[in-house]
Design an enzyme around this catalytic site. Structure first.
Site, PDB file in Angstrom:
ATOM      1  N   LYS A 280       0.854  -1.184   0.000  1.00 25.58           N
ATOM      2  CA  LYS A 280       0.000   0.000   0.000  1.00 25.58           C
ATOM      3  C   LYS A 280       0.900   1.247   0.000  1.00 25.58           C
ATOM      4  O   LYS A 280       1.791   1.368   0.826  1.00 25.58           O
ATOM      5  CB  LYS A 280      -0.900  -0.015   1.243  1.00 25.58           C
ATOM      6  N   GLU A 367     -19.807  -3.657  10.020  1.00 25.57           N
ATOM      7  CA  GLU A 367     -20.710  -2.808  10.805  1.00 25.57           C
ATOM      8  C   GLU A 367     -21.860  -3.612  11.398  1.00 25.57           C
ATOM      9  O   GLU A 367     -22.245  -3.395  12.554  1.00 25.57           O
ATOM     10  CB  GLU A 367     -21.250  -1.673   9.933  1.00 25.57           C
ATOM     11  N   ARG A 395     -25.510   0.459   6.900  1.00 28.58           N
ATOM     12  CA  ARG A 395     -25.365  -0.978   6.643  1.00 28.58           C
ATOM     13  C   ARG A 395     -25.910  -1.814   7.807  1.00 28.58           C
ATOM     14  O   ARG A 395     -26.183  -2.990   7.667  1.00 28.58           O
ATOM     15  CB  ARG A 395     -23.893  -1.287   6.392  1.00 28.58           C
TER      16      ARG A 395
END
Ligand SMILES: Cc1ncc(C[n+]2csc(CCOP(=O)(O)OP(=O)(O)O)c2C)c(N)n1
Ligand SMILES: CC(=O)[C@@H](O)[C@H](O)COP(=O)(O)O
Ligand SMILES: [Mg+2]
Length: 631
Positions: A280, A367, A395
């Site tokens: 990354k 979530e 969500r």
């Protein structure tokens, strides 16, 4: 950025395919430079996009876009994809109002196969598209690119499970950089990092094959062994349980390996899990060293990676005020625990994590699990604070309703990014929480007018024996001093800030300051406007509101939320239920549409969720309902 040798001639993936493979690393360099240079000015998701430059070039080189479809999970890593699909000349408009979105969007380009922004949707979307293609007798290919962080969401497994059963022609590219926004969490992350390097395994295999080729029966036995050996030492066994053929792990920065292996698997015709390992922030040292900071970054100096200071940033962010307050309260109350869904930094929980590691839970990008996990903690006598962005709480609506509120469990939802967030746009604006939460019984919903009230609301919430939700905006607070001690607010009571003869402005959250500013400007025009901080959206202070509207027939409600079902709707319901008549109510808030991306100030002015918008509404109200008609 100077003239490029290769990128300048690439207007579509067809142009890319004309390049010989050996020049692709040079092209990758040019793409990286453009991304770094642009994002240093516009801000954006730098590290995710730098990590997928080679992977994107390889996918565009092997597949035939736009007939073949690539779905980018979250879409925050899709800058190279945008640059290679005819948007290089507009890339400098990234995340600006009217410019390119920071995520893949179907409405932006035929090359963007699916609109994304919330994580872990790419496998389900890919499965749907692949199934649609099959029904249409269309043999073009579908590729879902998903990160290891996004693989921590249950939705990803629902997609794998169904796709494996459907046996559709879908390639899932797992972009594994061992990072979510922070270092990735969960058992899967450990499992994924338990991988034998492809090279070592291939060396062993070649050696074995050589020795055994002269004894076919033994060779067959070891062939069987190889499958179980490979399944054991590589993450393959998990994905092969979902009936995906596992390929990898492949170095996601080696263009030759990527292209060769993708060519080999592209026509498999069955579900493939193509596991790549990437870095990354690859190619920009500050981002490689600090991928969490450079995950989503504001403008910065390329030479040093230092962020460009925002001039006159005097007030703390609401996030930091929350982060300090929850630590302050947790020191006195050991029932307080904190839950985040892979966003400890964004929600301000890093200090809590450091001070109370056993009371801090990062559930990954999960979530739904996080909310029900919190409900479980509450059932055991704790007071969980679920720190979560408003948009991501969408969500977990059923978990809030069914697992927390139905039994009145004491869980506090600290909803950051409530209201318009700006450059992240429609997938990230916290535009709907007042509407989707207001219908849930037992839930107390609050919105602070400033940072001092946020602290008092959190204090009230963690001492309230029931579910609460506090929503506050992204970015800087107002700049008021914090009281020495937090106070318990009277639940359901509004705060009358100013009386008014000619009209009353009922405001919540950041709109209270906007209302106070509008009141001053209206006073200069001889209009006397009262302001009430209706800080509890639920339960609404019917008594104060009914009393106020009886005194003046002109009412403005103001919220940084969708008008549909929001605070203004609640006031209309209250006025009707109180039997108050002869009142004219005008509502300031977000229209029934998805609000585009752009700087927050531009969006607030455009949609009137600022003091100017309140003034314009007041002037229209006075025009329709002139002062002389008072009383
Ligand atoms: C439902 C949802 N929750 C949280 C987020 C915030 N978010 C965006 S990217 C990200 C981490 C993604 O990690 P990964 O998939 O590994 O991609 P990487 O950034 O490492 O390339 C998170 C938590 C989101 N976009 N959607
Ligand atoms: C891609 C994603 O969903 C997150 O990175 C999000 O963009 C963070 O938003 P903030 O910048 O408001 O923390
Ligand atoms: Mg990752």
């Amino acid at each position: 950025m100077g003239e490029t040798k290769y990128l300048k001639d690439i207007k579509s993936p067809d142009d890319l395919k004309k390049l010989p493979m050996e020049v692709l690393p040079e092209l990758a360099k040019e793409v990286r430079e453009l991304i770094i240079e642009t994002v240093s000015r516009t801000g954006g998701h730098l590290a995710p996009s730098l990590g997928t430059v080679e992977l994107t070039i390889a996918l565009h080189y092997v597949f035939n876009l736009p007939k073949d479809k690539i779905i980018w999970d979250v879409g925050h890593q899709s800058y190279t994809h945008k640059i290679l699909t005819g948007r290089a000349d507009r890339f400098h408009t990234l995340r600006t109002h009217g410019g390119l979105s920071g995520f893949a969007r179907m409405s932006e380009s035929p090359y963007d196969a699916f609109t994304v922004g919330h994580s872990s949707t790419s496998i389900s979307a890919g499965a749907g598209i692949a199934t649609g293609k099959c029904l249409n007798k269309d043999c073009s290919k579908v590729i879902s690119v998903i990160g290891d962080g996004s693989m921590t969401a249950g939705l990803a497994y629902e997609g794998l499970n169904h796709t494996g059963d459907l046996k559709k022609d879908l390639i899932v590219v797992l972009n594994d950089n061992e990072m979510s926004i922070s270092p990735n969490v969960g058992a899967l992350s450990n499992f994924l990092s338990r991988k034998l390097t492809a090279k070592t395994f291939m060396d062993w295999r070649t050696e074995f094959k050589g020795i055994l080729s002269s004894t076919p029966n033994i060779y067959k036995f070891f062939k069987k062994m190889e499958e179980s050996f490979k399944a054991f030492v590589t993450p393959g066994m998990l994905f092969e349980a979902f009936e995906f053929q596992y390929i990898g792990p492949i170095n996601g920065h080696r263009l030759d390996h990527l292209i060769k292996t993708l060519e080999n698997v592209k026509n498999a015709g069955t579900p493939i899990l193509f596991h790549t390992t990437t870095v990354k922030g690859k190619g920009y040292e500050p981002a490689e060293k600090n991928p969490t900071y450079f995950h989503g970054v504001g403008s910065f100096e390329v030479a040093t990676g230092n962020c460009c200071k925002i001039s006159g940033a005097k007030a703390p962010s609401y996030t930091n005020v929350f982060g300090d307050a929850i630590v302050e309260f947790a020191r006195e109350n050991d029932r307080i625990v904190a839950v985040t869904a892979a966003m400890p930094e964004g929600t301000g929980l890093t200090n809590f994590h450091d001070e109370f590691p056993t009371r801090f839970f990062d559930v990954g990008i999960a979530e739904q699990h996080g909310v029900t996990f919190a409900a479980g903690l509450a059932a055991e006598g704790f007071h969980p604070v679920v720190a979560i962005y408003s948009t991501f709480l969408q969500r977990a609506f059923d978990q809030v309703l069914h697992d927390v509120c139905l039994e009145n469990l004491p869980v506090c939802f600290a909803m950051d990014r409530g209201g318009l967030v700006g450059e992240d746009g429609p997938t990230h604006h916290g535009a709907f929480d007042l509407s989707f939460l207001r219908c849930i019984p037992n839930l107390t919903i609050m919105a602070p007018k400033d940072e001092d009230e946020l602290r008092n609301m959190l204090y009230t919430a963690v001492n309230h024996n029931g579910p609460t939700a506090i929503r506050y905006p992204r970015g800087q607070a107002v700049g008021v001093p914090l009281s020495e001690k937090p106070s318990l607010l009277p639940v359901g009571k509004a705060e009358v800030l100013h009386e008014g003869e000619d009209m009353i402005i009922l405001a919540v959250g950041r709109m209270v300051c906007e209302a106070l500013d509008a009141r001053e400007k209206l006073a200069e025009k001889g209009v006397s406007a009262g302001v009430i901080n209706c800080r509890f959206i639920k339960p609404l202070d019917m008594e104060t509101i009914a009393g106020a509207v009886k005194k003046t027939p002109r009412v403005i409600t103001a919220e940084d939320n969708a008008l549909m079902g929001g605070f203004g709707s609640a006031v209309l319901e209250a006025i009707q239920e109180a039997g108050v008549t002869g009142v004219r109510v005008s509502r300031v808030g977000l229209p029934d549409q998805f609000v585009e991306h752009g700087a927050p100030g531009i969006l607030r002015a455009k949609y009137g969720v600022d003091s100017q918008g309140i003034i314009k509404t007041a002037e229209k109200l006075l025009n329709d309902f002139p002062l002389k008609s008072n009383g």
